[in-house]
Enzyme design. Structure first.
Site, mmCIF file in Angstrom:
data_model
loop_
_atom_site.group_PDB
_atom_site.id
_atom_site.type_symbol
_atom_site.label_atom_id
_atom_site.label_comp_id
_atom_site.label_asym_id
_atom_site.label_seq_id
_atom_site.Cartn_x
_atom_site.Cartn_y
_atom_site.Cartn_z
ATOM 1 N N LYS A 148 -28.637 30.871 71.609
ATOM 2 C CA LYS A 148 -28.698 29.515 71.052
ATOM 3 C C LYS A 148 -29.718 28.679 71.819
ATOM 4 O O LYS A 148 -30.489 27.908 71.229
ATOM 5 C CB LYS A 148 -27.311 28.872 71.143
ATOM 6 C CG LYS A 148 -27.120 27.666 70.251
ATOM 7 C CD LYS A 148 -26.798 28.087 68.840
ATOM 8 C CE LYS A 148 -26.418 26.890 67.989
ATOM 9 N NZ LYS A 148 -25.917 27.287 66.669
ATOM 10 N N ASN A 157 -28.506 28.333 60.126
ATOM 11 C CA ASN A 157 -28.258 27.093 60.855
ATOM 12 C C ASN A 157 -29.427 26.654 61.730
ATOM 13 O O ASN A 157 -29.491 25.493 62.150
ATOM 14 C CB ASN A 157 -27.004 27.235 61.723
ATOM 15 C CG ASN A 157 -25.734 27.150 60.912
ATOM 16 O OD1 ASN A 157 -25.763 27.295 59.687
ATOM 17 N ND2 ASN A 157 -24.608 26.926 61.560
ATOM 18 N N TYR A 203 -38.423 17.128 96.189
ATOM 19 C CA TYR A 203 -37.129 17.125 96.885
ATOM 20 C C TYR A 203 -37.187 16.111 98.019
ATOM 21 O O TYR A 203 -37.637 14.995 97.814
ATOM 22 C CB TYR A 203 -36.793 18.550 97.349
ATOM 23 C CG TYR A 203 -35.325 18.722 97.690
ATOM 24 C CD1 TYR A 203 -34.337 18.377 96.782
ATOM 25 C CD2 TYR A 203 -34.946 19.221 98.921
ATOM 26 C CE1 TYR A 203 -33.003 18.516 97.088
ATOM 27 C CE2 TYR A 203 -33.599 19.372 99.244
ATOM 28 C CZ TYR A 203 -32.630 19.016 98.327
ATOM 29 O OH TYR A 203 -31.303 19.162 98.642
ATOM 30 N N ASP A 255 -20.990 25.201 64.124
ATOM 31 C CA ASP A 255 -20.304 26.081 63.173
ATOM 32 C C ASP A 255 -19.763 25.288 61.984
ATOM 33 O O ASP A 255 -19.673 25.805 60.872
ATOM 34 C CB ASP A 255 -19.155 26.828 63.862
ATOM 35 C CG ASP A 255 -19.658 27.690 65.005
ATOM 36 O OD1 ASP A 255 -20.666 28.372 64.815
ATOM 37 O OD2 ASP A 255 -19.059 27.653 66.088
ATOM 38 N N ASN A 284 -21.088 36.785 56.791
ATOM 39 C CA ASN A 284 -22.033 37.636 57.518
ATOM 40 C C ASN A 284 -21.301 38.756 58.238
ATOM 41 O O ASN A 284 -20.207 38.532 58.765
ATOM 42 C CB ASN A 284 -22.813 36.806 58.543
ATOM 43 C CG ASN A 284 -24.191 36.430 58.041
ATOM 44 O OD1 ASN A 284 -24.824 37.206 57.344
ATOM 45 N ND2 ASN A 284 -24.655 35.249 58.411
ATOM 46 N N GLU A 344 -19.916 25.481 70.258
ATOM 47 C CA GLU A 344 -20.283 26.720 69.587
ATOM 48 C C GLU A 344 -19.132 27.722 69.643
ATOM 49 O O GLU A 344 -18.507 27.916 70.703
ATOM 50 C CB GLU A 344 -21.522 27.325 70.265
ATOM 51 C CG GLU A 344 -22.157 28.448 69.512
ATOM 52 C CD GLU A 344 -22.951 27.968 68.310
ATOM 53 O OE1 GLU A 344 -23.277 28.812 67.447
ATOM 54 O OE2 GLU A 344 -23.248 26.763 68.223
ATOM 55 N N ASP A 345 -18.860 28.357 68.500
ATOM 56 C CA ASP A 345 -17.941 29.497 68.417
ATOM 57 C C ASP A 345 -16.576 29.197 69.042
ATOM 58 O O ASP A 345 -16.044 29.959 69.844
ATOM 59 C CB ASP A 345 -18.561 30.724 69.086
ATOM 60 C CG ASP A 345 -19.771 31.234 68.311
ATOM 61 O OD1 ASP A 345 -19.932 30.838 67.148
ATOM 62 O OD2 ASP A 345 -20.548 32.022 68.868
ATOM 63 N N ALA A 386 -11.158 28.664 54.429
ATOM 64 C CA ALA A 386 -10.704 27.312 54.760
ATOM 65 C C ALA A 386 -10.765 27.086 56.260
ATOM 66 O O ALA A 386 -9.937 26.393 56.837
ATOM 67 C CB ALA A 386 -9.282 27.085 54.236
ATOM 68 N N GLY A 387 -11.782 27.708 56.897
ATOM 69 C CA GLY A 387 -11.987 27.519 58.327
ATOM 70 C C GLY A 387 -12.867 26.324 58.607
ATOM 71 O O GLY A 387 -13.090 25.464 57.746
ATOM 72 N N ALA A 388 -13.421 26.301 59.830
ATOM 73 C CA ALA A 388 -14.179 25.141 60.280
ATOM 74 C C ALA A 388 -15.382 24.865 59.387
ATOM 75 O O ALA A 388 -15.608 23.728 58.961
ATOM 76 C CB ALA A 388 -14.633 25.355 61.722
#
Length: 750
Positions: free
Chosen positions: A92, A320, A37, A160, A287, A134-135, A193-195
């Protein structure tokens, strides 16, 4: 307690949460603090002010990823908000650190709208080397990632979307190979048909699937051009609208080659599976409950059904964690500006190739000893496979360099070694030896050559160019095991039942005829792998030998001691373990051979162990251990190492610092060694620890390994006339390969 109660207890135990900040530089003195410092920190600040890129040199930015979420689409939980998503984001961070040694700050945001979210993340670019989204709910997640990728000069990756795409893409590459189909001919049906579904469909096209062969279904059925005209479908769903008749999921699956489920559990039945084309590929990844259960899908028909799910309790888990840590590791290390399609494809192809390789024993054990061999039940590697780091990451880095996304170039051979070192000091140390072995491979005879582990080890030695293995054992058994394991190599085999062993029997008789062995007994003994291997090495027909996998250590050691014996300058052999810690290595001797050594034995063992240390590029500093410090106790037990240390200091051949007798903490703690005993001939802590007897050595190294968290390499046998190493019963394949490397380097010194 149930799972929920256990999880709450796990997260709330002190300190709460799962991550903390730790320092990477010393902070023990006033000098340390002045460097960390004020006033010392001003120097790197000024350097970065002059050159912003120096932030990667002087700060943790280059190894820091921001895991960012608004908690609007948490897997299995939905829109729970930013605070409630924090445990997931911390988790994560744990995975980033555990699998790729990447540090993480989790950032939970509560924006008013998409623009505010984008602006908040964009403003954090000076802090991070990369952003993991994420999410975040679709379709907003598409816009957020796209705009941030354009505005930010660091990698932005929505896991995702792309994580599932890359891992399932790797599985698809192997699945089509197993069933003998071609990517361009596949009909692929998506449920959802999502992400993740949109990203996976796009990625499959990058791999070679034809876009016109993809049928996507949402809750309203098949997404058709007719629906686009009459319904308010978002632009991302419209991308995969087909000019086909409408229908439901069952209609779409009729005749399809591949089903990709990224929707909800239980919506596919056996009749739908039976309607698919021959040898169907089913990725049911909802899931916690897949679109159709594993057993249900497999039993629906008689031909090959390749099944993958998102669950860890069934084969072929699409997880993942096989992707994002290693993709970011490669991207960070070349300072990539983004994670482009070439890097994603490289990751998938590397994962697919890794699944075709022999699986380490540690991975098999981690998954309950279930068979793991390339085929319908094993098309993607397991998340706990440590090789993913140094197989996938270099592929990503190379793709970044070749595609122009990298700002820094790496030598990939050196880079792999750097990555291996992240998995532990033992890998770094062994890489030194294995590189030496590869420079001049030698013939290594494996006494228990028809054991499965020995065969797998032989394959790896041959494949990596470490040694030329010679397997002793039943040829038919060796060939049958190799074929079952899918090992495509043709090792040299010496089968006692079909070989003329007369010359070896004659040599054994010559060596042992005055030691109670008759000519007939010699002929019988050479049919035993330990004696046959020993005579082959003694006569020069092999350069080194490994044994002991299925024998107790003393019985495995006896034949080579009788046949090969100790070196001309040695009267005693000894067993040495190399123990590696995060920032330190120590060689522990004698841990396996000499029960109650004299000062002469300790002197010789110390010199042999110092020579061994140098083969690992370690300059030895030896300590003769005792319960006494430099005469503080005057007993026979303390006098022996004291005399040995004195003899070594007077020996001109002992060209390394050595002292003793001393207690173990004196030997390894610098403050004690140089503070209390400043007269010691050791200026730095010892890295060669010579124990006063076998009991102390064996107990000491095992405590260090089990309680101190050390990784062990060994035991390595020193003092022999020719290279021989006795493996511990139950050692893994990697241990055998490591000792083969040591044996080859030993042989190179001959």
């Amino acid at each position: 307690m149930g799972l929920d109660e256990d999880a709450l207890d796990y997260h709330s135990s002190d300190p709460p949460g799962k991550i903390e900040i730790s320092t990477t530089k010393p902070t023990n003195t006033q000098r340390d603090l002045s460097l960390a410092y004020s006033p010392g920190v001003a120097a790197p600040c000024r350097a970065i002010e002059e050159n912003v890129g120096d932030a990667f040199r002087y700060t943790a930015k280059g190894n820091l990823v921001g895991v960012v979420s608004d908690g609007s689409a948490v897997l299995g939980l939905g829109d729970i908000g930013p605070e409630a998503s924090k445990p997931v984001m911390e988790g994560k961070g744990v995975l980033f650190k555990r699998f790729a040694d990447i540090d993480v700050f989790d950032v939970e945001l509560d924006p008013d709208d998409t623009d505010a979210m984008i602006q908040s993340i964009d403003a954090m670019e000076p802090t991070f080397g990369g952003i993991n989204l994420e999410d975040i709910a679709a379709p907003e997640c598409f816009e957020i990632e796209e705009r941030l990728s354009e505005s930010m000069d660091i990698p932005v990756f929505h896991d995702d979307q792309h994580g599932t795409a890359i891992i399932s893409g790797a599985a698809l590459l192997n699945a089509v190979d197993i069933v003998g189909k071609d990517l361009s001919d596949l009909t692929v049906v998506f449920s959802g048909a999502g992400a993740s579904a949109i990203a996976s469909a796009r990625f499959y096209v990058s791999l070679g699937v034809r876009k016109e062969n993809i049928v996507m279904c949402d809750s309203g059925g098949i997404i058709t051009e007719d629906r686009v005209e009459h319904e308010d479908l978002n632009e991302f769903k419209r991308e995969f609208a087909r000019d086909v008749p409408g229908g439901d999921l069952a209609d779409a699956m009729d005749g399809a080659d591949v089903f990709v489920g990224l929707s909800v559990g239980g919506i596919v039945d056996q009749a739908m599976v039976r309607s698919m084309a021959d040898d169907p590929i089913i990725f049911a990844m909802a899931n916690p409950d897949p679109e159709i259960g594993y057993e249900e899908a497999k039993s629906a028909r008689d031909d090959t059904v390749i099944m993958a799910t998102g669950r860890s309790d069934y084969p072929n888990q699409v997880n993942n964690v096989l992707g994002f840590p290693f993709i970011f590791r490669g991207a960070l290390d070349v300072r990539a500006t983004d994670i482009n399609e070439e890097m994603k494809v490289a990751a998938a192809e590397a994962l697919a190739e890794l699944a075709r390789q022999d699986v380490p024993d540690a991975v098999v054990k981690a998954y309950g000893d279930q068979p793991l061999q390339f085929g319908p039940e094993y098309i993607i590697p397991k998340p706990l496979d440590p090789r993913v780091l140094f197989e996938v990451t270099p592929a990503v880095a190379e793709a970044a360099m070749e595609s122009g996304a990298a700002r820094t170039s790496l030598d990939l051979d050196t880079y792999v070694e750097t990555l291996e070192a992240r998995l532990g000091k033992s890998r770094e140390m062994m890489r030194v030896v294995l590189n030496k072995a590869k420079s001049d491979p030698k013939r290594v005879v494996l006494a228990e050559g028809d054991d499965e582990k020995m065969i797998r080890a032989a394959y790896q030695m041959d494949d990596q160019g470490i040694a030329e293995p010679v397997l002793l054992g039943d040829r038919d058994r060796i060939e049958a095991i190799s074929e079952t394991l899918g090992l495509s190599f043709d090792p040299e085999v010496v089968d006692p039942d079909e070989s003329d062993l007369e010359k070896y029997a004659e040599r054994l008789y010559e060596i042992r005829k005055r030691k109670g062995i008759t000519r007939r007994e010699a002929s019988e003994l050479v049919e035993d792998g330990n004696y046959l291997g020993s005579v082959m090495v003694e006569t020069g027909d092999a350069d080194a030998m490994l044994t002991g996998l299925t024998h107790h250590y003393p019985s495995a050691l006896r034949p080579p001691l009788q046949v090969i014996g100790t070196a001309p300058d040695a009267d005693y052999a000894a067993g040495v373990y190399l123990l590696t810690f995060k920032n330190r290595v120590v060689f522990c001797a004698d841990t396996t051979v000499n029960t109650d050594p004299s000062e002469e034995v300790l002197t010789e063992v110390t010199k042999h162990t110092a020579d061994l240390a140098r083969r690992f590029n370690v300059e030895p500093r030896a300590a003769l251990l005792s319960y006494s410090n430099f005469g503080s106790v005057d007993t026979e037990g303390a006098r022996t190492p004291r005399k040995a240390a004195s003899m070594l200091r007077a020996d001109p051949e002992a060209d390394f610092p050595v002292d003793g007798e001393m207690q173990a903490d004196t030997a390894v703690v610098e403050d004690i060694l140089t503070g209390t005993y400043e007269f010691s001939d050791l200026e730095d802590p010892a890295n060669v620890l010579v124990f006063p007897n076998l009991e102390a050595g064996n107990i000491g190294y095992k405590l260090l390994q089990r309680l101190g968290g050390a990784e062990a390499i060994g035991p390595m046998l020193v003092g022999m006339d020719k290279p021989v190493h006795v493996i511990q019963r139950g050692d893994e394949v990697k241990d055998i390969v490591n000792l083969a490397g040591v044996a080859v380097v030993d042989a190179q010194q001959e």
